[in-house]
Design a protein around this motif. Structure first.
Motif, PDB file in Angstrom:
ATOM      1  N   ASN A 236     -14.499  75.119 -42.204  1.00  0.00           N
ATOM      2  CA  ASN A 236     -14.257  74.381 -43.444  1.00  0.00           C
ATOM      3  C   ASN A 236     -12.805  73.918 -43.565  1.00  0.00           C
ATOM      4  O   ASN A 236     -11.889  74.640 -43.198  1.00  0.00           O
ATOM      5  CB  ASN A 236     -14.587  75.261 -44.654  1.00  0.00           C
TER       6      ASN A 236
ATOM      7  N   GLN B  68     -15.593  63.220 -47.710  1.00  0.00           N
ATOM      8  CA  GLN B  68     -16.755  62.696 -48.432  1.00  0.00           C
ATOM      9  C   GLN B  68     -16.350  62.070 -49.764  1.00  0.00           C
ATOM     10  O   GLN B  68     -17.166  61.478 -50.453  1.00  0.00           O
ATOM     11  CB  GLN B  68     -17.756  63.822 -48.708  1.00  0.00           C
TER      12      GLN B  68
ATOM     13  N   ASP C 202     -13.208  67.184 -53.362  1.00  0.00           N
ATOM     14  CA  ASP C 202     -12.715  68.394 -52.716  1.00  0.00           C
ATOM     15  C   ASP C 202     -11.186  68.437 -52.791  1.00  0.00           C
ATOM     16  O   ASP C 202     -10.517  67.412 -52.894  1.00  0.00           O
ATOM     17  CB  ASP C 202     -13.157  68.441 -51.254  1.00  0.00           C
TER      18      ASP C 202
ATOM     19  N   ASN D 136     -19.089  65.594 -41.574  1.00  0.00           N
ATOM     20  CA  ASN D 136     -19.101  66.816 -42.379  1.00  0.00           C
ATOM     21  C   ASN D 136     -20.523  67.155 -42.767  1.00  0.00           C
ATOM     22  O   ASN D 136     -21.360  66.275 -42.909  1.00  0.00           O
ATOM     23  CB  ASN D 136     -18.303  66.632 -43.671  1.00  0.00           C
ATOM     24  N   ARG D 137     -20.761  68.466 -42.957  1.00  0.00           N
ATOM     25  CA  ARG D 137     -22.047  68.848 -43.540  1.00  0.00           C
ATOM     26  C   ARG D 137     -21.812  69.923 -44.593  1.00  0.00           C
ATOM     27  O   ARG D 137     -20.747  70.549 -44.634  1.00  0.00           O
ATOM     28  CB  ARG D 137     -23.029  69.329 -42.474  1.00  0.00           C
ATOM     29  N   SER D 138     -22.816  70.105 -45.448  1.00  0.00           N
ATOM     30  CA  SER D 138     -22.738  71.127 -46.485  1.00  0.00           C
ATOM     31  C   SER D 138     -23.112  72.462 -45.863  1.00  0.00           C
ATOM     32  O   SER D 138     -24.012  72.529 -45.038  1.00  0.00           O
ATOM     33  CB  SER D 138     -23.706  70.770 -47.618  1.00  0.00           C
ATOM     34  N   PHE D 139     -22.410  73.512 -46.258  1.00  0.00           N
ATOM     35  CA  PHE D 139     -22.666  74.789 -45.598  1.00  0.00           C
ATOM     36  C   PHE D 139     -22.292  75.961 -46.497  1.00  0.00           C
ATOM     37  O   PHE D 139     -21.240  75.952 -47.139  1.00  0.00           O
ATOM     38  CB  PHE D 139     -21.846  74.849 -44.302  1.00  0.00           C
TER      39      PHE D 139
ATOM     40  N   SER E 240     -19.399  68.885 -49.245  1.00  0.00           N
ATOM     41  CA  SER E 240     -19.566  68.860 -47.790  1.00  0.00           C
ATOM     42  C   SER E 240     -18.190  68.827 -47.131  1.00  0.00           C
ATOM     43  O   SER E 240     -17.523  67.791 -47.156  1.00  0.00           O
ATOM     44  CB  SER E 240     -20.376  67.625 -47.369  1.00  0.00           C
ATOM     45  N   ARG E 241     -17.782  69.970 -46.569  1.00  0.00           N
ATOM     46  CA  ARG E 241     -16.441  70.043 -45.983  1.00  0.00           C
ATOM     47  C   ARG E 241     -16.458  70.776 -44.641  1.00  0.00           C
ATOM     48  O   ARG E 241     -15.411  71.169 -44.133  1.00  0.00           O
ATOM     49  CB  ARG E 241     -15.503  70.768 -46.947  1.00  0.00           C
ATOM     50  N   THR E 242     -17.649  70.964 -44.076  1.00  0.00           N
ATOM     51  CA  THR E 242     -17.765  71.748 -42.855  1.00  0.00           C
ATOM     52  C   THR E 242     -17.750  70.845 -41.622  1.00  0.00           C
ATOM     53  O   THR E 242     -18.613  69.981 -41.468  1.00  0.00           O
ATOM     54  CB  THR E 242     -19.060  72.588 -42.882  1.00  0.00           C
TER      55      THR E 242
END
Length: 244
Positions: A85, A91, A95, A148-151, A157-159
Motif C-alpha cells: 500500500n 485513483q 487518499d 491499483n486495486r482495493s485490498f 484503492s491504493r494497493t
C-alpha cells in the motif's frame, strides 16, 4: 523490575504527524567522507534487511549482513502476496498520508505505535518509486501507469501489486540491489548464520553473537550500529499472515 517492564521506544517528541520528520531534520548529518569509517551490522535479509543493507552500503557505509537462510532470497517476505500500500492517490478518490495512517492503525487493531505508522505512511510513496527503480514488475494500466486495486479493509484503492506474487517480486528487487553491493564489496554477506544475542554496552547496541549453522562456530561481531530486520515479531499476534 519496573524499569524492565517499561519499554523505551525512543519515539521523538512533538505533534504526531511531525515527530519523525522533525527528528530527521534535527539529527546530525554524516559527511560522505566519514561514512566509510562507520560499520553497520544488519541482521536479516528479507525485504527490510536487504533494503537496509543495500541502501546503507550505497550511501557509503560498510555493512555486514547476516541471515540464517542459505540465500537472501528465501525470506518470509514472499508471503506478502496481495500487494503493497502507498498513499499515491492515483485513483484520485481522496487518499492521503493521513488516510493510509488511519487505515493502518485500524488494521493493526490499534496496537501499533502511531508515530511510526505515520512515518510509514509518509515514506510509502517513495518506497513504490524505489521498487520500480529496482525493477519490480508491478501491474500496470494500459496507459502504462501503475495499477491499483482495493485490498484488506482499506477505504480506497491504493494497493500496488504484481499478480499474486508481490512479496516475491519485491524480494527479488531488493535482493538484486543487495547483490549489486555485495559485488561492489560494500556489503559482506554471512548466510546460514544465526543471531544468538545482542551485545549491549552502556545501554547501546554494540554488536551481536552469532552461530555458523554449518560448522557450529560461535563468533562475536562489533559495529557502530545494529539494524535488526529479523521478522518474527508477527508471532506476538495469534492471528496473522505469518507462518508460525
Amino acid at each position: 523490575l519496573s524499569a524492565m517492564a517499561t519499554l523505551d521506544s525512543k519515539i521523538p517528541s512533538g505533534p504526531l504527524a511531525d515527530k519523525w520528520r522533525k527528528h530527521k531534520v534535527d539529527i546530525k548529518l554524516v559527511n560522505p567522507a566519514n561514512k566509510r569509517k562507520y560499520e553497520v551490522i544488519v541482521v536479516g535479509a528479507g525485504l527490510a534487511g536487504s533494503s537496509a543493507a543495500s541502501s546503507l552500503a550505497d550511501m557509503g557505509y560498510k555493512v555486514k549482513c547476516f541471515v540464517f537462510h542459505d540465500s537472501p532470497r528465501r525470506a518470509h517476505s514472499i508471503a506478502a502476496q496481495g500487494g503493497i500500500n502507498a498513499a499515491k492517490n492515483y485513483q484520485n478518490d481522496g487518499d492521503s498520508v493521513y488516510r493510509l495512517f488511519y487505515d493502518t492503525v485500524k488494521g493493526g487493531d490499534y496496537r501499533s505505535r502511531e508515530a511510526n505508522v505515520h512515518r510509514l505512511a509518509q515514506v510509502s510513496v517513495n518506497i513504490i518509486d524505489q521498487c520500480v527503480a529496482q525493477g519490480v514488475p508491478f501491474a500496470r494500466e494500459y496507459g502504462g501507469l501503475l495499477a491499483n486495486r482495493s485490498f484488506g479493509g482499506a477505504q480506497v484503492s491504493r494497493t500496488f501489486y504484481a499478480r499474486g506474487q508481490t512479496g516475491q517480486q519485491l524480494l527479488l528487487g531488493a535482493y538484486s540491489a543487495l547483490e549489486r553491493q555485495v559485488a561492489a564489496g560494500t556489503v559482506q554477506m554471512h548466510t546460514r548464520t544465526e543471531m544468538l544475542d545482542l551485545i549491549v554496552v552502556d545501554g547501546q547496541a554494540r554488536g551481536i553473537v552469532t552461530r555458523d549453522m554449518v560448522s557450529g562456530k560461535i563468533e562475536t561481531w562489533f559495529g557502530d550500529a545494529m539494524v535488526l530486520c529479523t521478522g518474527g515479531y508477527g508471532n506476538v499476534f495469534y492471528l496473522s499472515t505469518n507462518a508460525k
